[in-house]
Motif scaffolding. Structure first.
Motif, short mmCIF file in Angstrom:
data_model
loop_
_atom_site.label_atom_id
_atom_site.label_comp_id
_atom_site.label_asym_id
_atom_site.label_seq_id
_atom_site.Cartn_x
_atom_site.Cartn_y
_atom_site.Cartn_z
N GLY A 180 -10.85 -2.69 -21.14
CA GLY A 180 -11.46 -1.49 -20.59
C GLY A 180 -11.46 -1.53 -19.08
N THR A 181 -11.70 -0.38 -18.46
CA THR A 181 -11.79 -0.30 -17.00
C THR A 181 -13.01 0.52 -16.61
OG1 THR A 181 -10.43 1.70 -16.83
CG2 THR A 181 -9.28 -0.42 -16.75
N ALA A 182 -13.42 0.35 -15.36
CA ALA A 182 -14.52 1.13 -14.80
C ALA A 182 -14.12 1.59 -13.41
CB ALA A 182 -15.80 0.30 -14.73
N ASN A 183 -14.56 2.77 -13.04
CA ASN A 183 -14.27 3.29 -11.71
C ASN A 183 -15.28 2.75 -10.71
OD1 ASN A 183 -14.90 5.67 -9.55
ND2 ASN A 183 -12.72 5.55 -10.03
N VAL A 184 -14.77 2.06 -9.70
CA VAL A 184 -15.61 1.53 -8.62
C VAL A 184 -15.43 2.46 -7.42
CG1 VAL A 184 -16.10 -0.42 -7.12
CG2 VAL A 184 -15.31 -0.80 -9.47
N PRO A 185 -16.45 3.25 -7.07
CA PRO A 185 -16.28 4.24 -5.99
C PRO A 185 -15.93 3.61 -4.65
CG PRO A 185 -18.24 4.73 -7.29
CD PRO A 185 -17.75 3.39 -7.73
N VAL A 186 -16.64 2.52 -4.29
CA VAL A 186 -16.40 1.88 -3.00
C VAL A 186 -16.56 0.37 -3.14
CG1 VAL A 186 -17.08 1.69 -0.58
CG2 VAL A 186 -17.27 3.89 -1.74
N ARG A 222 -4.54 -6.71 -10.72
CA ARG A 222 -5.51 -5.70 -10.35
C ARG A 222 -6.89 -6.30 -10.16
NH1 ARG A 222 -4.87 -1.39 -14.40
NH2 ARG A 222 -6.67 -0.45 -13.37
N THR A 223 -7.72 -5.53 -9.49
CA THR A 223 -9.11 -5.91 -9.26
C THR A 223 -9.87 -5.83 -10.58
OG1 THR A 223 -9.06 -5.20 -6.96
CG2 THR A 223 -11.21 -5.21 -8.05
N ALA A 224 -10.86 -6.71 -10.74
CA ALA A 224 -11.67 -6.74 -11.95
C ALA A 224 -13.14 -6.87 -11.58
CB ALA A 224 -11.26 -7.89 -12.86
N ILE A 225 -14.00 -6.46 -12.49
CA ILE A 225 -15.45 -6.58 -12.31
C ILE A 225 -16.05 -7.00 -13.64
CG2 ILE A 225 -15.86 -4.14 -12.85
CD1 ILE A 225 -18.13 -4.15 -10.81
N SER A 226 -17.15 -7.73 -13.57
CA SER A 226 -17.77 -8.19 -14.82
C SER A 226 -18.40 -7.01 -15.56
CB SER A 226 -18.83 -9.25 -14.53
OG SER A 226 -20.02 -8.66 -14.05
N ARG A 227 -18.37 -7.11 -16.89
CA ARG A 227 -18.94 -6.05 -17.72
C ARG A 227 -20.42 -5.87 -17.42
NH1 ARG A 227 -15.28 -4.89 -21.77
NH2 ARG A 227 -13.73 -6.53 -22.17
N ALA A 271 -11.12 -0.73 -11.92
CA ALA A 271 -11.24 -2.18 -12.10
C ALA A 271 -11.29 -2.56 -13.57
CB ALA A 271 -12.50 -2.69 -11.40
N ALA A 272 -10.56 -3.62 -13.92
CA ALA A 272 -10.60 -4.14 -15.28
C ALA A 272 -11.98 -4.73 -15.57
CB ALA A 272 -9.52 -5.20 -15.47
N ASP A 319 -18.42 -12.69 -10.02
CA ASP A 319 -18.82 -11.33 -10.39
C ASP A 319 -17.62 -10.41 -10.52
OD1 ASP A 319 -21.66 -11.82 -10.33
OD2 ASP A 319 -21.48 -11.92 -8.15
N GLY A 320 -16.50 -10.81 -9.92
CA GLY A 320 -15.32 -9.97 -9.98
C GLY A 320 -14.14 -10.66 -9.32
N ILE A 321 -13.02 -9.96 -9.30
CA ILE A 321 -11.78 -10.48 -8.73
C ILE A 321 -11.19 -9.40 -7.83
CG2 ILE A 321 -9.37 -11.11 -9.24
CD1 ILE A 321 -10.36 -12.27 -11.89
N LEU A 322 -10.80 -9.79 -6.62
CA LEU A 322 -10.03 -8.91 -5.75
C LEU A 322 -8.56 -9.19 -6.01
CD1 LEU A 322 -11.95 -9.06 -2.36
CD2 LEU A 322 -11.94 -7.20 -4.04
N GLY A 323 -7.89 -8.25 -6.68
CA GLY A 323 -6.50 -8.43 -7.03
C GLY A 323 -5.56 -7.76 -6.04
N LEU A 324 -4.28 -7.72 -6.41
CA LEU A 324 -3.26 -7.22 -5.50
C LEU A 324 -3.42 -5.75 -5.17
CD1 LEU A 324 -0.26 -9.11 -7.11
CD2 LEU A 324 -1.32 -9.60 -4.89
N ASP A 325 -4.03 -4.96 -6.08
CA ASP A 325 -4.22 -3.55 -5.79
C ASP A 325 -5.19 -3.32 -4.64
OD1 ASP A 325 -6.30 -4.55 -7.31
OD2 ASP A 325 -6.58 -2.73 -8.50
N SER A 326 -6.07 -4.30 -4.36
CA SER A 326 -7.01 -4.19 -3.25
C SER A 326 -6.54 -4.94 -2.01
CB SER A 326 -8.39 -4.72 -3.66
OG SER A 326 -8.95 -3.96 -4.70
N LEU A 327 -5.46 -5.70 -2.13
CA LEU A 327 -5.02 -6.57 -1.03
C LEU A 327 -3.71 -6.14 -0.40
CD1 LEU A 327 -5.88 -10.01 -2.66
CD2 LEU A 327 -7.24 -8.76 -0.98
N ARG A 328 -3.07 -5.09 -0.92
CA ARG A 328 -1.81 -4.63 -0.34
C ARG A 328 -2.01 -4.22 1.12
NH1 ARG A 328 -1.31 -2.08 -5.57
NH2 ARG A 328 0.26 -3.16 -6.81
#
Length: 325
Positions: free
Chosen positions: A109-115, A78-83, A128-129, A139-148
Motif C-alpha cells: 500500500g501507499t500513502a500520500n505525504v503532503p510535505v 521509492r520513499t517509504a513510511i511506517s504504517r 510513499a510505500a 520511521d521511514g526511508i528516503l528513496g531515490l524518488d526524493s533524492l534525485r
C-alpha cells in the motif's frame, strides 16, 4: 537491508586498511529534536541508531510534525513510511504499488505525504510505500524518488549528513578522489572496478549494512581460486521483512577510483536487486555501508553521476591516479 547471523556472531566493520570510525550509538525516539542546522550547507547532525546497524538516518518533518528518523537509502526505488506513523498522522491512502527489494517483488500500500521537510529542503506530494518500522529499522526511508538532483555528503567522522541540490556548491574538503559513473534505474553505477583482480560492476547502496555480491561474482572468484575460507551463513533481511540466506566471507581487495580496500567483508546472495538492474548474469557488487564507512567522507551526486571520497588521515591506503569510470 540488515544482516542477521545464523551460525555465529559476525562483526561487520569497515574494510581494512582504511581506519574504521568507531560509532557511539545512542537511543532516540521519533520525537528526538534534530541537531543544529547550518544554513549554508543544510547539514544536520546525525545520531547512530542504537540497534547495532551502521546505516545512517536524517531527521525529517512531515507536514510540520516530527522530526522522525528516515534512512538514507540510495538502493531504494521509492520513499517509504511506517504504517503506524502514517496512521498517527492520518495520511490519506493511495493506490497500491509494486516494490522491489533485496528478496523479491511485493505489492504494498501507499500513502500520500503532503510535505517531507529535510531541514532546508522540501519534497512535496510523495506517494510513499507503507512498510513496518521494525523491518525498516526507522520511521521511514528516503528513496531515490526524493533524492534525485541532489548531492548527499556523509561525514562519518563528525556523524553529520548534508543534502543539497546538485547544482549548489559544497566543499567536500580534504584530499578527495572523484569517480564518475552512470545512472541506471536511478542508482549510481560504477563500471570499472575489480574485486581480487576480477572485473565487476559496483552499485552504491547506502541502505545495505554490508556489501553484497551476486552469484556470477561468486562463481568467477571460485573458479579462479581467489576466495578466502568461508565464514558461515547469514540471513539478509529486506525492508519487507522477508529474509534471504547468503554466504559470508572476506575478500582480499576491492579496487575502484584509485583506492584499494583490503579485507572487505561481503555476503554472496542471489538477490532480486541484481535481476532488477540487469546485473544477475555478470559479476556485480552492492557497495554497502561497511565499505563506505572506511572513508572519512563520502559524497554521492546523482545529477552529475559522481562519487567523491575523502580518505582518513590515519591508515595506509594504496592509491593510484584519479579514475573516470
Amino acid at each position: 537491508m540488515r544482516i542477521l547471523p545464523i551460525f555465529a556472531t559476525l562483526l561487520i566493520g569497515a574494510a581494512l586498511p582504511l581506519s574504521a570510525q568507531s560509532t557511539k550509538t545512542q537511543q532516540y525516539t521519533s520525537e528526538t529534536q534534530p541537531g543544529a542546522v547550518d544554513g549554508t550547507t543544510q547539514a544536520t547532525d546525525l545520531k547512530a541508531r542504537g540497534d547495532g546497524y551502521d546505516r545512517m538516518t536524517v531527521p525529517v518533518r512531515i507536514s510540520g510534525h516530527g522530526p522522525y528518523r528516515f534512512l538514507i537509502d540510495t538502493g531504494a526505488d521509492r520513499t517509504a513510511i511506517s504504517r503506524d506513523l502514517a496512521a498517527r498522522l492520518r495520511l490519506s491512502n493511495s493506490e497500491p504499488t509494486t516494490l522491489h527489494s533485496m528478496t523479491g517483488v511485493s505489492q504494498v500500500g501507499t500513502a500520500n505525504v503532503p510535505v517531507l521537510d529535510l531541514t532546508a529542503k522540501q519534497v512535496r506530494n510523495v506517494e510513499a510505500a507503507l512498510l513496518e518500522s521494525d523491518n525498516m529499522g526507522a520511521d521511514g526511508i528516503l528513496g531515490l524518488d526524493s533524492l534525485r538532483s541532489q548531492r548527499i555528503l556523509f561525514d562519518f567522522k563528525r556523524e553529520t549528513l548534508t543534502i543539497v541540490p546538485s547544482s549548489s556548491k559544497a566543499n567536500v574538503g580534504g584530499d578527495s578522489i572523484v569517480v564518475t559513473g552512470h545512472i541506471r534505474n536511478g542508482r549510481l553505477i560504477l563500471t570499472e572496478a575489480t574485486l581480487d583482480d576480477t572485473a565487476l560492476t559496483l552499485v552504491v547502496d547506502t541502505g545495505a549494512q554490508v556489501s553484497v555480491g551476486n552469484q556470477a561474482l561468486y562463481s568467477r572468484l571460485f573458479r579462479t581460486g581467489r576466495l578466502k575460507k568461508r565464514s558461515g551463513l547469514v540471513e539478509l533481511q529486506s525492508v519487507t521483512g522477508e529474509k534471504l540466506v547468503g554466504q559470508y566471507t572476506v575478500v582480499r581487495k576491492l579496487e575502484v577510483g584509485g583506492v584499494t580496500l583490503k579485507d572487505l567483508p561481503i555476503v554472496f546472495a542471489d538477490s532480486h536487486a541484481f535481476r532488477q538492474l540487469g546485473l544477475h548474469d555478470r559479476p556485480a557488487l552492492l557497495l554497502g555501508m561497511n565499505a563506505l564507512r572506511g572513508f572519512e567522507k563520502v559524497s554521492i551526486d546523482f545529477e552529475r553521476r559522481k562519487l567523491k571520497v575523502v580518505l582518513p588521515e590515519e591508515g595506509a591506503v594504496m592509491r593510484n591516479a584519479f579514475a573516470s569510470l
